[in-house]
Scaffold this motif. Structure first.
Motif, short mmCIF file in Angstrom:
data_model
loop_
_atom_site.label_atom_id
_atom_site.label_comp_id
_atom_site.label_asym_id
_atom_site.label_seq_id
_atom_site.Cartn_x
_atom_site.Cartn_y
_atom_site.Cartn_z
N UNK A 1 0.84 -1.20 0.00
CA UNK A 1 0.00 0.00 0.00
C UNK A 1 0.87 1.25 0.00
N UNK A 2 1.98 1.21 0.78
CA UNK A 2 2.83 2.41 0.84
C UNK A 2 3.60 2.59 -0.45
N UNK A 3 3.79 1.50 -1.19
CA UNK A 3 4.50 1.62 -2.46
C UNK A 3 3.53 1.79 -3.62
N UNK A 4 2.25 2.02 -3.30
CA UNK A 4 1.28 2.30 -4.35
C UNK A 4 0.77 1.08 -5.08
N UNK A 5 0.89 -0.09 -4.47
CA UNK A 5 0.36 -1.29 -5.12
C UNK A 5 -0.73 -1.89 -4.26
N UNK A 6 -1.90 -2.06 -4.84
CA UNK A 6 -2.99 -2.62 -4.07
C UNK A 6 -3.01 -4.13 -4.27
N UNK A 7 -2.35 -4.80 -3.35
CA UNK A 7 -2.17 -6.24 -3.42
C UNK A 7 -3.31 -6.91 -2.64
N UNK B 1 -4.43 -5.47 -9.17
CA UNK B 1 -5.65 -5.85 -8.44
C UNK B 1 -6.26 -7.09 -9.08
N UNK B 2 -6.42 -7.06 -10.40
CA UNK B 2 -7.01 -8.22 -11.09
C UNK B 2 -6.11 -9.43 -10.93
N UNK B 3 -4.82 -9.25 -11.19
CA UNK B 3 -3.94 -10.42 -11.21
C UNK B 3 -3.91 -11.08 -9.83
N UNK B 4 -3.85 -10.28 -8.77
CA UNK B 4 -3.78 -10.92 -7.44
C UNK B 4 -5.10 -11.59 -7.08
N UNK B 5 -6.23 -11.00 -7.49
CA UNK B 5 -7.52 -11.66 -7.23
C UNK B 5 -7.54 -13.01 -7.94
N UNK B 6 -7.10 -13.00 -9.21
CA UNK B 6 -7.10 -14.24 -9.99
C UNK B 6 -6.15 -15.26 -9.37
N UNK C 1 -5.86 1.57 -9.51
CA UNK C 1 -6.39 0.72 -10.57
C UNK C 1 -5.84 1.15 -11.93
N UNK C 2 -5.19 2.28 -11.95
CA UNK C 2 -4.67 2.77 -13.22
C UNK C 2 -3.27 2.25 -13.46
N UNK C 3 -3.00 1.76 -14.64
CA UNK C 3 -1.63 1.41 -14.96
C UNK C 3 -0.87 2.69 -15.23
N UNK D 1 6.32 -6.67 -4.49
CA UNK D 1 5.45 -7.85 -4.45
C UNK D 1 6.18 -9.05 -3.87
N UNK D 2 7.45 -9.23 -4.24
CA UNK D 2 8.17 -10.39 -3.73
C UNK D 2 8.30 -10.33 -2.21
#
Lengths: 420, 434
Positions: free
Chosen positions: A135-141, A200-205, B4-6, A304-305
């Motif tokens: 979240x702090x790095x701007x990735x919603x995992x 978001x999509x890839x982690x949900x999948x 959500x934006x790339x 992510x890693x």
């Protein structure tokens, strides 16, 4: 974020992590201010408010309360005493099941709930720490659930398939779990870096795939317990188990120490290391970070890693500590709890640790509450989500409790800053 | 936080390439993926399996105007023929990419159809039961219904600048209220009408926290999902479980056959022998597709989502537009939730939406925020859902778990390989303050 230190230099930039602001007061001073500042009051009041609203739900679903409500105007005292009894007995059971069983005959039984809370909170804390970095790095995992499962699969396999000496075995199993989670999350990071695929999509999948993957693996001869038709692995070898911390009458295991160590590590990583600075820079403004020479794509992969490795360790706590066996629901719903915990802890290590303990307590106590008073454990989800909602909206809590506007001055200003 | 934006990385790289050559570099990703997949399936379904087995497809359902005879083909040669078509598509894609010519969406569609047909030919080879193609398609459309409504809800919100992760919660709330109201009134249609109300209630919470208190919209969405799961599961455990007759035995929406149209072979049973919720879906998709891109309402909505300041400057009320759209989105998702109870004829169960809201979110992004695309993506998910059910009944060489994971893996492939960088509405997730 109402606890932003007043720093004029950072005013026009929204969502800058407070620790990135240049004029940093001494640590003791900051801590004191944070302790006294309104955010702690708001946190407490948010918890109270969540408990009150959930109390209404508990009372409304209680059969005695429902029957007394039919003659509410004839004898209101019946109604209110029934409601009071329903709510207090549920919350007392929640407390006794999570912190201290005051009615227990022996000391061991009395403190057992507290150790249960700590045991349950381990995977939530570990996974939450990983999500917080994202979240702090701007990735919603959203993929902690799948990463926990893969960590449990890797760690569990090393745990039951190999014969290794004491000490080395558990170490290798835990490292394997971290690698498993890290690789699984790394897929999402790699795809985002290489193709721009939305994480978001890839982690949900990947979550869904992980659920079916473990289901499939547990039907194969490599993973399924010999002679069993159930999807369950052989028991983990004793050499690969996290040792018990307080003797075998408690479930509390060394995974809790791993969680503490991970909390310190994440604090060091995010607040003291160059890598963490890059992570935060990308999270605050990826374009500015790229201009400054930071490789944004490499960052996506590493964020992510590392997050996945922490979630993998959460899986190891489950399979090598709490459950001692690999099964389909080894991850329970910890991956999703971890999202809420990371949000509640504002993605900071200490906050996540404390939020994880709180959620662990609610979960451990929830089972006791369900057993003793018949209040379904689902109410715990209501409490958890309301707490996060209220903490995220301090003005709402203040207006409910009619707090003076003086204490909210800073936060309204920071809202305006964020909007500017 | 534009999560959500790339990131627009192309923008940073473009100027340098423009200087050296007037043309952008050719992306070989799509032809390579087509080629690899076609080759793999050619070997796996065509070359490797033993010959001499037959696959039967049936098309008729008994209510058609005229019956189409079942098709019986030799499995091996049919699979080889189909995968050769796929290889031809890959070659065509290679050629057109080289010539820098763009092809419409029919190429990936054709590729998907022949590959799925090859898979089916191989999977059902030598089975005594035929594969009911019509039933497979009709079931797919039915299972896609909640996904379509869910992704339209997400689309309505995100096009106006509000990220709606709470689709899952809105579906679940809709399913819950539809079951309760449907049971109390013993009328499935009243339940269907009640479902959107539940969706709107969740949307109102989303509005309260994200517009009034400017909490991060993704946080609110995720937490609202947990809240709805908690509240509905709690009420289910305390009230509905023991008194299922009073609270939780909703009647089922009747299947309405549209006269004449329902008798068309294949198309009739698939499209026109469904319940009213599916027909509503046709209407909602068509209306939204037109309204979004061809009406004043749609233009305003998109402008608020892309550049709220500009919209405000020309007198569009930004937050009012967002509130209305989010409420409408909640109603649409709530309506979709009715699928799980009154349309499927099931009683409400804990967490019965099972992550479909998140799949709907993926369908919306996969469909690039357009109703048409969302429909196509949702149909893809519905198809793979139903394929797994149908093949489970017939019996296949593939383990069921592998079948079940396929749609998710396909989505990752699609998002990473074919869709690549999608562009979300520019201002989504950012609260607007005057």
């Amino acid at each position: 974020m109402s606890d932003n230190a007043p720093a004029p230099a950072a005013a026009p930039v929204p969502a800058v992590p407070p620790s990135a602001e240049p004029p940093e007061p001494s640590r003791g001073e900051t801590l004191l201010r944070e302790m006294l500042s309104s955010s702690w009051v708001v946190t407490t009041l948010a918890i109270v408010l969540a408990l009150v609203i959930s109390g209404v739900l508990i009372a409304a679903a209680d059969s005695t309360v429902q029957s007394t409500a039919t003659y509410l105007f004839a004898r209101p005292s019946d109604f209110f005493s029934a409601a009071w009894h329903a709510v207090t007995s549920a919350y007392v059971a929640l407390f006794q099941g999570s912190i201290l069983d005051t009615g227990a005959p022996t000391f061991v039984r009395a403190i057992k709930p507290l150790t249960e809370t700590m045991t349950v909170s381990v995977p939530i804390i570990l996974a939450g720490l990983g999500l917080g970095i994202g979240f702090r790095a701007g990735m919603f995992n959203i993929g902690a659930q799948g990463q926990i499962i893969l960590g449990a699969v890797f760690g569990g396999y090393i745990g039951f398939a190999f014969d290794l000496p004491v000490g080395l075995h558990v170490l290798l199993a835990a490292i394997g779990a971290a690698i498993g989670g890290g690789l699984w999350a790394g897929i999402a990071g790699f795809l985002k870096a290489r193709t721009g695929a939305n994480e978001v999509i890839v982690t949900i999948m990947l979550n869904n795939i992980a659920v079916y993957l473990i289901g499939y693996l547990l039907t194969t001869s490599a993973f399924q317990r010999p002679g069993s038709n159930n999807p369950i692995s052989p028991p983990i070898k004793a050499t690969a188990l996290y040792p018990h911390l307080l003797g075998s009458q408690f479930r509390l295991h060394a995974g809790f120490l791993v969680a503490i160590a991970a909390t310190v590590f994440v604090w060091w990583l995010m607040d003291r290391s160059t890598i963490g600075f890059r992570f935060r820079a990308v999270g605050a403004n990826s374009k500015a970070a790229r201009t400054a020479g930071i490789s944004v794509n490499t960052n996506y992969i590493w964020v992510m890693v590392i997050a996945g490795a922490l979630a993998g360790l959460a899986g190891s706590a489950q399979v090598l500590g709490t459950e001692k066996v690999l099964s389909i629901d080894v991850a329970a719903s910890f991956g999703f709890d971890a999202i809420t915990v990371a949000l509640l802890g504002r993605s900071k290590p200490l906050g996540t640790f404390l939020a994880g303990l709180l959620f662990g307590a609610l979960r451990a106590g929830g089972f006791a509450m369900q057993a003793r008073t018949g209040t379904p454990i689902d109410i715990v989800l209501v409490v958890q989500s309301l707490i996060v909602l209220f903490i995220a909206a301090p003005p709402l809590v203040r207006s409910v409790f009619r707090l003076s506007s003086g204490s909210s001055r800073r936060s309204t200003r920071s809202v305006k800053e964020a909007a500017a | 936080m534009s999560i959500v934006t790339a990131p627009p990385q192309g923008a940073a790289a473009d100027p340098s390439t423009l200087r050296t050559s007037p043309l952008a570099p050719i992306s070989w990703r799509a032809p390579i993926i087509y080629g690899v997949l076609a080759l793999l399936t050619f070997v796996a379904f065509g070359v490797l399996p033993a010959g001499g087995r037959f696959t039967t497809f049936t098309f008729s359902t008994g209510t058609d105007l005229f019956a189409i005879a079942p098709v019986r083909v030799p499995s091996k040669s049919a699979a080889i023929a189909l995968t050769l078509i796929a290889l031809a598509v890959a070659v065509l894609s290679f050629v057109t990419t080289r010539l820098r010519r763009r092809i419409g969406p029919w190429l990936p569609a054709l590729f998907g159809v022949v590959e799925v047909a090859a898979l089916l030919t191989w999977a059902v080879a030598g089975k005594s039961n035929p594969l009911p193609v019509t039933g497979l398609l009709a079931g797919s459309l039915f299972l896609a219904t909640p996904l379509v409504f869910g992704s339209l809800s997400g689309l309505l919100c995100e096009r106006s600048g509000i990220i709606n992760i709470a689709i899952e919660g809105q579906l679940l709330a809709g399913a819950f209220l539809a079951a309760v109201v449907g049971t109390l009134t013993q009328n499935a249609y009243v339940g269907l009408i009640a479902a959107p109300i539940a969706g709107v209630l969740v949307a109102l919470l989303l509005i309260l926290f994200s517009i009034r208190y400017r909490v991060d919209q993704i946080i609110v969405g995720v937490v609202l999902n947990v809240l709805v799961v908690g509240v509905t599961s709690y009420l289910f455990s305390t009230v509905m479980k023991d008194n299922a007759a009073t609270w939780n035995s909703p009647p089922r929406l009747a299947t309405l056959s549209i006269p004449i149209l329902a008798k068309i072979p294949i198309l009739g049973p698939v499209l026109f022998q469904q319940n009213v919720l599916v027909y509503l879906m046709y209407v909602v998709v068509a209306v939204l597709q037109i309204m979004l891109f061809r009406s004043r309402w749609g233009l305003r909505m998109r402008s608020v989502g892309e550049h709220p300041l500009a919209a405000d400057t020309v007198g569009i009320k930004v937050n009012r537009t967002r509130i209305r759209n989010t409420m409408l989105g909640g109603a649409v998702a709530g309506l979709g939730g009715a699928f799980f109870t009154v349309a499927a004829g099931l009683a409400f169960g804990k967490e019965m939406t099972g992550g479909k809201g998140y799949i709907a979110l993926a369908a919306m992004i996969l469909g690039r925020w357009s109703p048409k695309g969302a429909l196509a993506a949702a149909l893809l998910f519905g198809f793979s859902d139903n394929l797994q059910v149908v093949l489970g009944i017939i019996g296949t060489p593939i383990p069921s778990q592998i079948m079940l994971m396929t749609p998710y893996a396909v989505t990752i492939f699609a998002v990473a390989g074919l869709v690549g960088r999608v562009r979300a509405p520019a201002s989504e997730g950012i609260p607007y303050v005057k």
